[in-house]
Design an enzyme around this catalytic site. Structure first.
Site, mmCIF file in Angstrom:
data_model
loop_
_atom_site.group_PDB
_atom_site.id
_atom_site.type_symbol
_atom_site.label_atom_id
_atom_site.label_comp_id
_atom_site.label_asym_id
_atom_site.label_seq_id
_atom_site.Cartn_x
_atom_site.Cartn_y
_atom_site.Cartn_z
ATOM 1 N N ASP A 55 25.085 -33.949 -16.322
ATOM 2 C CA ASP A 55 23.986 -33.120 -15.833
ATOM 3 C C ASP A 55 23.596 -32.203 -16.977
ATOM 4 O OD1 ASP A 55 22.379 -31.154 -14.688
ATOM 5 O OD2 ASP A 55 23.986 -30.284 -13.473
ATOM 6 N N ASN A 68 21.538 -26.043 -16.735
ATOM 7 C CA ASN A 68 21.301 -24.652 -17.081
ATOM 8 C C ASN A 68 22.645 -23.932 -16.977
ATOM 9 O OD1 ASN A 68 20.563 -21.699 -16.343
ATOM 10 N ND2 ASN A 68 18.585 -22.569 -16.908
ATOM 11 N N GLN A 104 15.646 -33.097 -15.746
ATOM 12 C CA GLN A 104 16.810 -33.922 -15.411
ATOM 13 C C GLN A 104 17.731 -33.289 -14.363
ATOM 14 O OE1 GLN A 104 20.286 -33.708 -16.248
ATOM 15 N NE2 GLN A 104 20.959 -35.838 -16.361
ATOM 16 N N GLU A 105 18.140 -32.043 -14.576
ATOM 17 C CA GLU A 105 19.070 -31.423 -13.632
ATOM 18 C C GLU A 105 18.431 -31.233 -12.268
ATOM 19 O OE1 GLU A 105 22.352 -27.920 -13.459
ATOM 20 O OE2 GLU A 105 20.454 -27.349 -14.390
ATOM 21 N N GLU A 106 17.207 -30.718 -12.250
ATOM 22 C CA GLU A 106 16.548 -30.438 -10.978
ATOM 23 C C GLU A 106 16.307 -31.705 -10.168
ATOM 24 O OE1 GLU A 106 15.620 -27.053 -13.756
ATOM 25 O OE2 GLU A 106 15.567 -29.219 -13.900
ATOM 26 N N TYR A 153 9.186 -38.159 -13.943
ATOM 27 C CA TYR A 153 9.910 -37.041 -14.543
ATOM 28 C C TYR A 153 8.920 -35.898 -14.709
ATOM 29 C CZ TYR A 153 12.921 -34.732 -18.073
ATOM 30 O OH TYR A 153 13.712 -33.852 -18.780
#
EC number: 3.2.1.143
Length: 550
Positions: free
Chosen positions: A268, A271, A285-287, A326
């Protein structure tokens, strides 16, 4: 078992949970119980059959819990009304208010009981505490939650029932969904609508069939000082002296990390505050991962920001949604059937490691301090602490002193260390009571590699070539058998595969490649080269496309 009044784990998290009344048990205040019972009976009884009325019901529930109006985003309730009244189809809306909302209310009614059951089963086993608690910075530990309890906590987020006071002081993000819906209303964009569609789909799925597994959330820490029980934070000579061979690296120019099917730890691109902008406007990517695996969101409740020597590993979350795109092109694409296997702890074999890269480091990323920070961050995430004993045994056999070991891990036997047999022992919410045997508690990690991509690049501004090499070095040093590297079609990394082939053919070690990276970075800082790392290291990659010497 300790009574609820004396449990330290519950005491640590209680200020951040909805306001329960407490004696020997937990229970909702009577006005909340009445409101939830009304919602649970369906729209004919509660009259909650539109987004606008749902917004009023949310406001009433919050008032019953004495949550200040000022802690709710002023546009949030408009956002709920916009989504459920204007953006959702009439057919879907009728199903949502007729079937889903009543079941969500019933799940909230059962939350105090779910929490009590959780703490009854979350006993200490082999020295490991597993109960829901605040896992503060520098506090190595793990929390095990059932998927049912996670679902109930996420319903609290949907109804915005978590208090927000003092979360900032503890470096915790807000976990209510008010900002998610407020962003939709304040400045509509289609990706925000599709993020909410993923969350709504999750609630629809759990109401049709509640998953029965477990999820573990672990804060991993590399102590900054020598520790008798953990590998400590590596110094620079740890890397330069390493004789560990580089692991296999396989490059994929297309595809998503979450779509791979191997036994691997999926990175992941986090943040420092886990989840990043998942509950606001973020959609990278993380969200995206937090939207398609919404159970990840609950970690934001009790996991404060990560320090430089920390990572967060989450095992067992279920994926519920398909997606394409994305950022601005992100779209929800219907149901996803997660067929990942289940381990003996009841966790789905989806392993996610959250590591945060430096944000907008510019030229600073080439300094020794920043190179060390990034490689240690990746190593913290990739390292399997259960291998410590095998390391110690090898060093004892080969004459390494304890001081040298604490200073850093060195491998005199090269790649043969990859054949070490090791396992990871973890405890779920009921395993201690079940008195499971040792064999049932073991999970073989030998074949678990790393699946990653352009960590710390893109919006974070990192050098893609340097970050790729750093992750390769960290995974190799952590004795991972392989990396699957997704470049997402990034042009800068089109030569990565050939560079890896060349390095492997010359049998470089972690220490040798690290030294080259440090030398390049030094030259970059002194403006002695304008070349990229790949071009500087191997000019023939660009002079001779055929790479006949490989």
């Amino acid at each position: 078992m300790d009574s609820l009044e004396t449990r330290e784990d519950l005491t640590s998290i209680l200020p951040y949970l909805p306001r329960f009344l407490r004696s020997s048990t937990l229970f909702w205040p009577p006005p909340v119980v009445e409101a939830l019972k009304s919602l649970a009976r369906g729209p004919l009884h509660s009259n909650v059959k539109s987004g606008q009325v749902l917004a009023i019901a949310i406001s009433d529930l919050r008032n019953s819990l004495s949550l200040p109006v000022s802690t709710l985003h002023p546009s949030a309730l408009h956002g709920y009304a916009l989504f459920f009244d204007d953006l959702m189809s009439r057919e879907a809306s009728e199903k949502w208010f007729g079937n889903v909302v009543p079941q969500l209310a019933d799940l909230l009614l059962r939350l105090p009981g779910l929490l009590e059951t959780h703490y009854q089963n979350a006993v200490s086993c082999n020295g490991m505490e597993t109960g829901l608690r605040l896992l503060e910075s520098q506090q190595q530990g793990v929390v095990f939650l059932s998927q049912g309890l996670i679902a109930a906590l996420l319903v609290c987020s949907f109804f915005c029932l978590f208090p927000t006071t003092n979360r900032g002081v503890k470096h915790l993000q807000t976990v209510n969904f008010d900002n998610l819906f407020a962003c939709l209303y304040d400045s509509y964009d289609v990706q925000q609508e599709n993020k909410i569609k993923c969350i709504v789909h999750y609630f629809e799925k759990i109401c049709s069939c509640m998953p029965m597994g477990n999820v573990s959330f672990e804060r991993k820490v590399l102590p900054l000082t020598k520790s008798p029980s953990h590998i400590s934070f590596p110094r620079a000579n740890f890397w330069s002296k390493s004789s560990i061979s580089l692991c296999h690296l396989e490059v994929h120019s297309s595809g998503f990390i979450e779509d791979q099917s191997t036994e691997a730890l999926e990175v992941d691109f986090a943040n420092e505050y886990i989840g990043g902008g998942a509950l606001r406007r973020g959609c990278v990517q993380e969200e995206i991962r937090f939207m398609i695996n919404p159970e990840l969101i609950v970690g934001m409740l009790f996991l404060p920001a990560m320090a430089d020597n920390e990572a967060i590993e989450i095992i067992g979350t279920q994926r519920f949604s398909n997606h394409t795109g994305y950022a601005s092109s992100f779209r929800f694409c219907g149901d996803y059937k997660d067929v990942k296997g289940i381990d003996s702890m009841g966790r789905r074999k989806t392993r996610i490691i959250a590591i945060d890269a430096l944000c907008h480091p510019g030229k600073r990323q080439y300094t020794p301090e920043c190179l060390l920070r990034e490689i240690n961050k990746a190593f913290c995430g990739f390292y399997d602490q259960s291998k410590r004993q095998q390391y110690e045994n090898l060093f004892a056999d080969t004459g390494f002193s304890e001081a040298e070991f604490d200073e850093g891990i060195r491998n005199p036997l090269g790649s043969s260390m990859r054949n070490l047999s090791t396992s990871f022992q973890a405890i779920d919410e009921t395993s201690c009571n079940q008195q499971m045997g040792d064999d049932e508690l073991k999970w073989d990690y030998d074949n678990v590699g790393i699946v990653t991509g352009n960590w710390g690049c893109g919006a974070f501004g990192g050098d893609p070539e340097v970050k790729a090499i750093i992750q390769w070095l960290a995974a190799s040093q952590a004795l991972r058998p392989f990396i699957l590297y997704y470049t997402f079609g990034l042009e800068t990394l089109r030569k990565l595969d050939k560079l890896v082939q060349w390095i492997i053919s010359h049998e470089w070690t972690v220490g040798e490649l690290w030294e080259m990276l440090v030398e390049y970075s030094t030259r970059k800082l002194k403006r002695e080269t304008k070349l990229s790392f790949f071009n500087w290291l191997l000019p023939s990659l660009y002079d001779d496309p055929a790479m006949m010497d490989i």
